[in-house]
Design a protein around this motif. Sequence first.
Motif, short mmCIF file in Angstrom:
data_model
loop_
_atom_site.label_atom_id
_atom_site.label_comp_id
_atom_site.label_asym_id
_atom_site.label_seq_id
_atom_site.Cartn_x
_atom_site.Cartn_y
_atom_site.Cartn_z
N LEU A 90 0.83 -1.21 0.00
CA LEU A 90 0.00 0.00 0.00
C LEU A 90 0.86 1.26 0.00
CD1 LEU A 90 -2.80 -0.98 2.55
CD2 LEU A 90 -3.01 -0.73 0.07
N GLY A 91 1.94 1.25 0.79
CA GLY A 91 2.85 2.39 0.82
C GLY A 91 3.53 2.62 -0.51
N ALA A 92 3.95 1.55 -1.17
CA ALA A 92 4.60 1.68 -2.47
C ALA A 92 3.62 2.21 -3.50
CB ALA A 92 5.15 0.33 -2.91
N LYS A 93 2.38 1.77 -3.42
CA LYS A 93 1.36 2.24 -4.35
C LYS A 93 1.12 3.74 -4.16
CE LYS A 93 -3.05 0.63 -6.11
NZ LYS A 93 -4.13 -0.32 -5.92
N ALA A 94 1.05 4.18 -2.92
CA ALA A 94 0.84 5.61 -2.63
C ALA A 94 2.04 6.43 -3.08
CB ALA A 94 0.59 5.80 -1.14
N LEU A 95 3.24 5.93 -2.84
CA LEU A 95 4.45 6.63 -3.26
C LEU A 95 4.50 6.76 -4.78
CD1 LEU A 95 7.25 7.80 -2.47
CD2 LEU A 95 8.13 5.50 -2.76
N ASN A 96 4.18 5.69 -5.48
CA ASN A 96 4.18 5.73 -6.94
C ASN A 96 3.12 6.69 -7.47
OD1 ASN A 96 6.34 4.04 -7.26
ND2 ASN A 96 5.09 2.21 -7.48
N ARG A 141 11.05 6.16 -9.12
CA ARG A 141 9.80 5.40 -9.03
C ARG A 141 10.06 3.91 -9.15
NH1 ARG A 141 5.65 3.09 -11.71
NH2 ARG A 141 3.55 3.74 -11.18
N ARG A 142 10.96 3.53 -10.05
CA ARG A 142 11.25 2.11 -10.27
C ARG A 142 11.94 1.48 -9.05
NH1 ARG A 142 14.69 2.56 -14.30
NH2 ARG A 142 16.49 1.97 -13.10
N ARG A 161 2.32 11.99 -10.26
CA ARG A 161 1.89 13.38 -10.36
C ARG A 161 3.08 14.30 -10.60
NH1 ARG A 161 -0.98 14.10 -5.18
NH2 ARG A 161 -0.81 11.88 -4.89
N GLN A 162 4.21 14.00 -9.98
CA GLN A 162 5.41 14.82 -10.20
C GLN A 162 5.93 14.64 -11.64
OE1 GLN A 162 7.00 17.02 -8.20
NE2 GLN A 162 5.35 16.77 -6.71
#
Length: 77
Positions: free
Chosen positions: A21-27, A49-50, A32-33
Amino acid sequence: MNAGALGALLGAVAGALIGALGAKALNAGLDRQIAGASPEDTRKFTTIRRLAGPIVIATTIVEIAIVGYVAAEMLAG
């Protein structure tokens, strides 16, 4: 299986879910950036991101597994 190992195993499973879930939110934030970035910055954000997703998942698994181990050992005696 002793209490500490069971706590670590349950913690690792929980950590994998939380890390995903954290990785999904970070990605999502990085996407957006990337959308508003210059071509040079886009390459940098894409590399971040990768690499960031697997790092977030792995560290979360380890952190929550340790917490699970310690909690199980404390509750067991």
